[in-house]
Design an enzyme around this catalytic site. Structure first.
Site, PDB file in Angstrom:
ATOM      1  N   LEU B 157      13.060  25.159   1.823  1.00 28.69           N
ATOM      2  CA  LEU B 157      11.760  25.160   1.517  1.00 28.69           C
ATOM      3  C   LEU B 157      11.053  25.259   2.798  1.00 28.69           C
ATOM      4  O   LEU B 157      10.098  25.607   3.356  1.00 28.69           O
ATOM      5  CB  LEU B 157      11.252  23.784   0.884  1.00 28.69           C
ATOM      6  CG  LEU B 157       9.861  23.434   0.595  1.00 28.69           C
ATOM      7  CD1 LEU B 157       8.982  24.415   0.070  1.00 28.69           C
ATOM      8  CD2 LEU B 157       9.583  21.927  -0.153  1.00 28.69           C
ATOM      9  N   HIS B 211       8.045  25.848  -4.758  1.00 28.49           N
ATOM     10  CA  HIS B 211       9.139  26.110  -3.682  1.00 28.49           C
ATOM     11  C   HIS B 211       9.118  27.548  -3.531  1.00 28.49           C
ATOM     12  O   HIS B 211       9.282  28.212  -2.283  1.00 28.49           O
ATOM     13  CB  HIS B 211      10.474  25.587  -3.912  1.00 28.49           C
ATOM     14  CG  HIS B 211      10.552  24.065  -3.863  1.00 28.49           C
ATOM     15  ND1 HIS B 211      11.844  23.429  -3.701  1.00 28.49           N
ATOM     16  CD2 HIS B 211       9.674  23.203  -3.622  1.00 28.49           C
ATOM     17  CE1 HIS B 211      11.730  22.091  -3.680  1.00 28.49           C
ATOM     18  NE2 HIS B 211      10.584  21.828  -3.630  1.00 28.49           N
ATOM     19  N   TYR B 284      -0.936  18.857  -6.894  1.00 29.39           N
ATOM     20  CA  TYR B 284       0.064  19.780  -6.576  1.00 29.39           C
ATOM     21  C   TYR B 284      -0.391  21.179  -6.383  1.00 29.39           C
ATOM     22  O   TYR B 284      -0.021  22.143  -5.789  1.00 29.39           O
ATOM     23  CB  TYR B 284       1.386  19.907  -7.473  1.00 29.39           C
ATOM     24  CG  TYR B 284       2.264  18.828  -7.211  1.00 29.39           C
ATOM     25  CD1 TYR B 284       3.127  19.015  -6.265  1.00 29.39           C
ATOM     26  CD2 TYR B 284       2.014  17.581  -7.812  1.00 29.39           C
ATOM     27  CE1 TYR B 284       4.202  18.144  -5.950  1.00 29.39           C
ATOM     28  CE2 TYR B 284       2.997  16.813  -7.225  1.00 29.39           C
ATOM     29  CZ  TYR B 284       4.054  16.791  -6.366  1.00 29.39           C
ATOM     30  OH  TYR B 284       4.910  15.712  -5.949  1.00 29.39           O
ATOM     31  N   ARG B 286      -3.324  21.537  -4.791  1.00 25.05           N
ATOM     32  CA  ARG B 286      -3.598  21.631  -3.289  1.00 25.05           C
ATOM     33  C   ARG B 286      -2.522  22.023  -2.652  1.00 25.05           C
ATOM     34  O   ARG B 286      -2.459  22.817  -1.512  1.00 25.05           O
ATOM     35  CB  ARG B 286      -4.033  20.217  -3.238  1.00 25.05           C
ATOM     36  CG  ARG B 286      -4.506  19.911  -1.631  1.00 25.05           C
ATOM     37  CD  ARG B 286      -3.268  19.126  -0.938  1.00 25.05           C
ATOM     38  NE  ARG B 286      -2.532  18.478  -1.602  1.00 25.05           N
ATOM     39  CZ  ARG B 286      -1.427  18.018  -1.088  1.00 25.05           C
ATOM     40  NH1 ARG B 286      -0.957  18.270   0.193  1.00 25.05           N
ATOM     41  NH2 ARG B 286      -0.450  17.438  -1.958  1.00 25.05           N
ATOM     42  N   HIS B 437       6.179  17.710 -12.555  1.00 30.02           N
ATOM     43  CA  HIS B 437       5.281  16.513 -12.363  1.00 30.02           C
ATOM     44  C   HIS B 437       4.398  16.111 -13.638  1.00 30.02           C
ATOM     45  O   HIS B 437       3.498  15.282 -12.910  1.00 30.02           O
ATOM     46  CB  HIS B 437       4.494  17.159 -10.929  1.00 30.02           C
ATOM     47  CG  HIS B 437       5.455  17.496  -9.898  1.00 30.02           C
ATOM     48  ND1 HIS B 437       5.921  16.245  -9.243  1.00 30.02           N
ATOM     49  CD2 HIS B 437       5.583  18.582  -9.102  1.00 30.02           C
ATOM     50  CE1 HIS B 437       6.769  17.114  -8.397  1.00 30.02           C
ATOM     51  NE2 HIS B 437       6.341  18.206  -8.147  1.00 30.02           N
ATOM     52  N   HIS B 439       2.958  14.306 -16.581  1.00 27.29           N
ATOM     53  CA  HIS B 439       2.950  12.681 -17.274  1.00 27.29           C
ATOM     54  C   HIS B 439       2.832  12.955 -18.652  1.00 27.29           C
ATOM     55  O   HIS B 439       2.324  13.825 -19.395  1.00 27.29           O
ATOM     56  CB  HIS B 439       2.005  11.701 -16.685  1.00 27.29           C
ATOM     57  CG  HIS B 439       2.266  11.307 -15.347  1.00 27.29           C
ATOM     58  ND1 HIS B 439       1.513  10.575 -14.414  1.00 27.29           N
ATOM     59  CD2 HIS B 439       3.031  11.848 -14.485  1.00 27.29           C
ATOM     60  CE1 HIS B 439       1.926  10.240 -13.421  1.00 27.29           C
ATOM     61  NE2 HIS B 439       3.022  11.113 -13.270  1.00 27.29           N
ATOM     62  N   ASP B 457      -6.945   6.258 -14.252  1.00 29.34           N
ATOM     63  CA  ASP B 457      -5.670   6.926 -14.480  1.00 29.34           C
ATOM     64  C   ASP B 457      -4.822   6.215 -13.292  1.00 29.34           C
ATOM     65  O   ASP B 457      -5.091   6.488 -12.158  1.00 29.34           O
ATOM     66  CB  ASP B 457      -5.732   8.464 -14.570  1.00 29.34           C
ATOM     67  CG  ASP B 457      -4.247   8.938 -14.848  1.00 29.34           C
ATOM     68  OD1 ASP B 457      -4.143   9.286 -15.880  1.00 29.34           O
ATOM     69  OD2 ASP B 457      -3.232   8.987 -13.887  1.00 29.34           O
ATOM     70  N   ARG B 462       4.442   6.412  -5.988  1.00 28.88           N
ATOM     71  CA  ARG B 462       4.936   6.863  -4.873  1.00 28.88           C
ATOM     72  C   ARG B 462       4.023   6.618  -3.610  1.00 28.88           C
ATOM     73  O   ARG B 462       2.831   6.931  -3.719  1.00 28.88           O
ATOM     74  CB  ARG B 462       5.372   8.262  -4.853  1.00 28.88           C
ATOM     75  CG  ARG B 462       5.729   9.062  -3.692  1.00 28.88           C
ATOM     76  CD  ARG B 462       5.926  10.548  -3.928  1.00 28.88           C
ATOM     77  NE  ARG B 462       6.409  11.216  -2.989  1.00 28.88           N
ATOM     78  CZ  ARG B 462       6.791  12.348  -2.812  1.00 28.88           C
ATOM     79  NH1 ARG B 462       6.347  13.331  -3.585  1.00 28.88           N
ATOM     80  NH2 ARG B 462       6.964  13.029  -1.691  1.00 28.88           N
ATOM     81  N   HIS B 488      -1.401   5.205 -19.439  1.00 34.94           N
ATOM     82  CA  HIS B 488      -2.759   6.009 -19.684  1.00 34.94           C
ATOM     83  C   HIS B 488      -3.814   5.553 -20.487  1.00 34.94           C
ATOM     84  O   HIS B 488      -2.967   4.634 -21.528  1.00 34.94           O
ATOM     85  CB  HIS B 488      -2.119   7.415 -19.718  1.00 34.94           C
ATOM     86  CG  HIS B 488      -1.390   7.808 -18.705  1.00 34.94           C
ATOM     87  ND1 HIS B 488      -0.001   7.714 -18.465  1.00 34.94           N
ATOM     88  CD2 HIS B 488      -1.435   8.608 -17.423  1.00 34.94           C
ATOM     89  CE1 HIS B 488       0.616   8.390 -17.446  1.00 34.94           C
ATOM     90  NE2 HIS B 488      -0.447   8.883 -16.825  1.00 34.94           N
TER      91      HIS B 488
END
Lengths: 755, 755
Positions: B157, B211, B284, B286, B437, B439, B457, B462, B488
């Site tokens: 990557l 990736h 993601y 972005r 990614h 939820h 939310d 992380r 949530h």
């Protein structure tokens, strides 16, 4: 502040003796009174009005403030005049209506002068006549809760607010009225009103207290407009010949008037230190500012011979500077004692304070930059003067430097120090009790970076004017939590608060300055001792803000030396703000959260984690608002490290769920707590770069600890070691010291050594 | 994303069959390739450079971006060239050095073109030659952790990142180099580099995955500069003739390449819906934006015949608009799925996206206002074009309206709706799983006012790139808390997450739109159904943002209809942000705080208070950032109301201590949850005025609940009642409805009735 009923009667006995409070007037100039009978003369003057009128439309901030006021008053005029029979407590209709009335009357009066438009004068006159008609026969306010019930409002305090504002309106339309109209108003409204809140309520009026300041200003201001010397004297010196029970106490346990002082001058004399620090703290200083300064402005205009702004070495003007200095980078006041966070120099009281201090002081151009930020001015001579200064681009930055502000009427009762370097601000409190709004936290501190709290002081437990939370009044957690020592960043001994959280004990004492030194801007130091919070125990805390070339930002060195004649448990919390990132020690977290104790604030803390210290330095790093911080503490084997969180026994969720790291040292007589707090680096959630996220201190070590000296070595990641030695007993500037530590000789003069 | 070792081998077998991924190219225009062999031609063009040069010094934002870049590159040139032998993971020296190198190479190349100063070309050339010398013999990177190890970096990557940037630098100095020099670089560095990250690592390259997008762009961009058709084809369509094991899975349990799709076009085709929504969510999206758009820019310049910006009906440009729309009033992206809060359109990726979308799209003047806020532009043709537009004052506000964004490659897999009215923004998620990614929160929502969270939310667990927190990687609480349904604002059944929190199950399903309606700006509605999260249970949630003249601000009506074939426990939390002010119910608070459960996220919640509902409406008011909010819920006797706080079983303090109010309904088959959330009034700690601090809803009532319709009556303090009826089964725009409730007839067409 409710007073027991049996005390009330005593106050109502008036005697003929000369007022004892006259003695306070010694520093007030006593020339002949000015012959200023032209109107307006209180907050506007004829000369001022003429200047303002000719400049209208050319002074942006003044014009904007004027336009805003005009829109507000015009809207009220359109609604019509309402002067309802008083029935409500605050929040209710009649209370809010009369409050709105006095605010609008003052503004309408000013608009009449500035805009020369009779509709405003007529509005003021019409409303005043309605009040005159009502007041003649108005009984006591029907709501019984106050120790000093008013007539328009449930307490004399609000009646006094009314008169302070309405005096200004009356002054503005004085010449618009016929003599007959004036006589009617003065005889049936103003004079009885002024008598009622003073001689009619001496327990409210004749005292050194912020309520009394409003009363004194109200009586004085209407006295100035009416040219009534008796009222003016009563305002300045209190009620003549009043006999006072000096042993009477109010419900907080404080004396109502132990030393017999009263009147406006006593109210200036007493709570302000010579440095302009107000003993209750900046939040209440802000609250008290308006009556102090607006009456002083009137006195200066009508009775310039009194030289009120020179009284007590110019303390009123000094107090404005002190208050501004007691704000963070965002202009928010440090929440010492009962301070609500978020209150700032953008408040209306500070607009008044800054404008008057500029105009009647020495035209400090730094004040103009504050006024420019406020973006609003008073519609009077002082506001015009400020607006003109800003228009002419005269402002200079208001530079907030490190400062030590003494507390106590003569400056002998400890104080508050603010240490500043770059974006870091340390607030260190070693003051007196701070009256009934004081908290039990001697030698406590809070730390800020660019207006953000790093180590917080909790502030008060109250949501001012938010009725859902206990009617907007003090919550019971203010007493059970916020006032307790464990709520603050200082030492609590044996799980009891300083002075056992007893007001009448705490009020007798104050901490004592050891020294402060701001000469070297890279090493700012303050050091103070507390010997009475726990009988038999002395605490000496020395705090140093150090800018060292090996560190990105200034860091704080914190040395707390405790000496006791018996073994105790010492708890020492740091209320860090933000999210824990890392510790250099392992700790246990409990399955269930329990309260740390049962009383003195401990019942409100959950224990979230604990361990015994294993290494000589225990480190905690955290992240707050995109910046990194690390606390490095010198720890002994056996020290407990405890993570706490506020919120236990808080069934109404009145408290914020904030965290602390607490050092606990048990069964110890004399001891030393030493910590360093670094601000370092930063993190942006937009770039996602973490810069300088680790502590630069690799070793923090006590290398000497004697009665006379404490020496700390700070070693950083570059391998450089700096030594800070503080003189514990002989800290005078002139003293020379000669000390041998580990075969090295250190010689210096002054209170500390750093190299 | 680590792939099991035994899978790796399968990928390394190359077969000679035609690539199946060619099939995806159907919607791409297939004209002859352009003869554009002049350089630069990738992100700068000869024409663009000439325009830029002649305008230098006259376009403020461009000049400022240029000056900043020049200062940065000059500083790097002064430091000298370093190309160390790779040894480190990210964060280590060699990693950070090579990363810095490719960023600076790109910038130096651009500076050479714009400033026409050979020192920049020489710097690029010298560094490239050092890389050429090193790369010839460079082995695999020594660090073993990646499923696709790179050479310069520990993973392919990052090697791809390097080539995406360096291709641009090479293009800029192409004509500065001799043919011999170019041949040397291409033969020994660029071509082997491109082969290594593609045919050398098909498990990385030949996949639909962010990736792979980087890999495809890297190969494609160097192919464009080198005019290497084989590389360009490999970039667009994947590796020719590669045989793929379609049953192979990665460590998240997802298929690596189930359907054999690969190449840049497949990577555009697959994760973007026709509306431009990226299935992983805006955070993601972005992250992925840069390679998508920078390669598209290169393609548009060199191979305009491909009409890449028209591919899939212009989805790349649409995606920029979709992404901007997925931000709050401060430009911060809604943290759907694994999104880190605070990421915004001020990020470098969005500068790229906005500039390219403006220049290669239809010159949307709204984008200029975003670019103006960003106050930074790309130093290329598109950035110049944007800076020029801003200089000419062409920008118009970028108006964010209510929008429904479909999910899924063909738009058939649910979606995300944003409802907006005045300062209120509702984010409603009824999308597909969102890849690895995602939820487990179908039909969840969050609510914002002016960029502040009202109902949050949680986002991810992380601290991206903050090494102290798990090396900056995903924390284990991301799986045990943040991904779980109970984290949530939606229904959790029987204390288990949707799809049992199993990725391979969740990936098979998506919610289904019932309807959305934005035509009446005072009544914005979205309604969607989820039938697979819990087999045997259907959930239909209808959310309405209503602006009613009797209310100060818009309020949210929330209707969740649950139908099940067996009795269950339903938990329904509202993660309100701020401090609790008041409830209209009494509740008990426990002495000690215990975890609410043992698994599925419940182990991270403390129970802070609970009660049984007593009245038909249960109300909670709170204060956040100076604004008041009230949740009014229709409750049945027997409903439990639970206060929770995040933080249990969180020994490293990885989670924020945030609160929720949770409704719990036990032993219930079919049921209806109805709530309203009002934003009202405000409080200023400076003026200390509390305005409109109470709810305006006096009664919230279900007046009809059938399979086909749900009708809610909302009565306010003025005594007015409004009725909202939603069609649960026949919600088409054309449908007409005729309904009798309590003897009143309601007739309407379309999905809902409101009056």
């Amino acid at each position: 502040m409710f007073i027991k009923n049996n005390i009330l009667l005593i106050f109502l006995v008036l005697a003929m003796a000369t007022s004892p409070s006259h003695a306070q007037s010694k520093s007030l100039s006593k020339g002949k009174k000015s012959n200023s009978k032209e109107h307006p003369n209180l907050i506007l003057t004829k000369k001022g009005v003429s200047e303002i009128r000719s400049a209208l439309g050319t002074i942006p901030i003044f014009d904007a403030s004027l336009a805003e006021t005009k829109a507000e008053v015009d809207a009220e005029i359109a609604l019509g005049i309402e002067t309802p029979i008083p029935v409500d407590y605050s929040g209710g209709y009649t209370h809010e209506r009369h409050k709105q009335n006095f605010l609008i009357l003052q503004k309408a009066g000013v608009l009449y002068q500035i805009l020369d438009d009779e509709k405003y004068a007529k509005y003021v006159k019409d409303m005043l006549m309605q009040y005159e008609e009502m007041y003649k026969t108005l009984p006591l306010h029907p709501k019984p809760r106050s120790y000093a019930r008013g007539k328009l409002f449930w307490q004399c305090l609000n009646d006094s607010n009314w008169l302070v504002y309405v005096s200004q309106a009356y002054d503005c339309i004085y010449n618009y009225l016929t003599e007959k109209e004036r006589n009617k108003l003065e005889k049936n409204l103003f004079r009885p009103f002024a008598d009622f809140i003073s001689v009619g309520n001496p327990q409210f009026y004749n005292r050194v207290h912020n309520h009394s300041t409003w009363g004194n200003a109200a009586v004085g201001m209407i006295g100035l407009v009416m040219d009534d010397e008796e009222l003016i004297q009563r305002a300045l010196y209190g009620i003549k010949g009043l006999e006072i029970d000096k042993t009477a106490k109010d419900d907080d346990g404080g004396y109502i008037n132990k030393d017999g002082k009263a009147g406006f001058l006593a109210n200036v004399e007493q709570p302000f230190s010579p440095d302009g620090y107000y003993t209750e703290g900046p939040y209440y200083q802000r609250y008290a500012m308006y009556p102090f300064l607006i009456f002083a402005e009137g006195l200066q205009n009508v009775r310039p011979d009194l030289k009120i702004f020179e009284f007590k070495d110019g303390v009123l003007l000094k107090s404005v500077n002190a208050l501004l200095t007691l704000s963070d980078a965002d202009g928010e006041f440090f929440p010492l004692n009962d301070g609500q966070k978020g209150m700032s120099y953008y408040s209306r009281e500070l607009v008044t304070a800054v404008d008057i201090a500029y105009h009647y002081g020495n035209r400090d151009l730094g004040l103009l930059s504050i006024a420019k930020q406020q973006d609003k001015v008073l519609l009077d001579d002082s506001g015009f003067s400020v607006a003109l200064g800003i228009k002419n681009g005269n402002e200079k930055p208001f530079v907030k430097k490190s400062i030590n502000l003494s507390d106590g009427a003569d400056g002998s009762e400890g104080g508050v120090a603010i240490l500043r370097n770059e974006d870091l601000e340390l607030v260190f409190k070693y003051a007196a009790q701070g009256s009934s709004h004081g908290h039990y936290d001697k030698l406590s501190f809070s730390l800020y970076e660019k207006g953000e709290e790093i180590i917080q002081d909790y502030g008060l437990a109250r949501f001012v004017n938010i009725e859902q939370k206990g009617g907007g009044n003090y919550l019971k957690e203010n007493k059970t939590w916020a006032k307790q020592t464990i709520a603050h960043n200082t030492v609590t001994q044996n799980e009891t608060s300083h002075f056992n959280a007893k007001y009448d004990i705490g009020s007798q004492y104050h901490s004592v300055l050891n020294y402060f030194s701001f000469e070297n801007e890279n090493v700012q130091v303050v050091s103070a001792k507390e010997a009475n919070a726990y009988p038999g125990t002395e605490m000496l805390r020395t705090m140093v803000l150090i800018k060292d070339e090996d560190f990105e930002k200034p860091y704080l060195l914190d040395i707390m030396k405790v000496t006791s004649n018996e073994a105790n448990q010492y708890d020492f919390p740091y209320y860090f703000m933000g999210q824990l990132l890392k510790t250099n020690f392992k700790y246990n977290t409990p399955e269930t959260l329990k309260a740390l104790g049962t009383d003195n604030g401990y019942q409100h803390l959950y224990l979230e984690g604990s361990t015994k210290a294993e290494s000589e330095n225990s480190k905690l790093s955290w992240l707050n608002e995109g910046k990194f911080y690390t606390l490095t503490s010198v720890t002994n084997t056996g020290d407990e490290i405890v993570f706490t969180r506020i919120g236990a026994n808080d069934p109404e969720f009145n408290l914020r769920r904030d965290a602390a790291l607490m050092l606990r040292r048990k069964d110890t007589k004399n001891t030393l707590f030493v910590s360093a707090i670094e601000a370092h680096g930063g993190y942006s959630p937009v770039s996602e770069f973490a810069v300088n996220s680790n502590s630069s201190i690799t070793d923090l070590k006590v290398i000497l600890e004697t009665e006379d000296y404490t020496a700390i070595a700070i070693t950083n990641v570059n391998g450089n070691t700096k030594l800070f030695i503080t003189a514990n007993t002989n800290a005078s500037k002139e003293a020379t010291h000669n000390l041998k530590i580990n075969d090295n000789n250190y010689q210096w003069s002054g209170a500390y050594y750093f190299k």
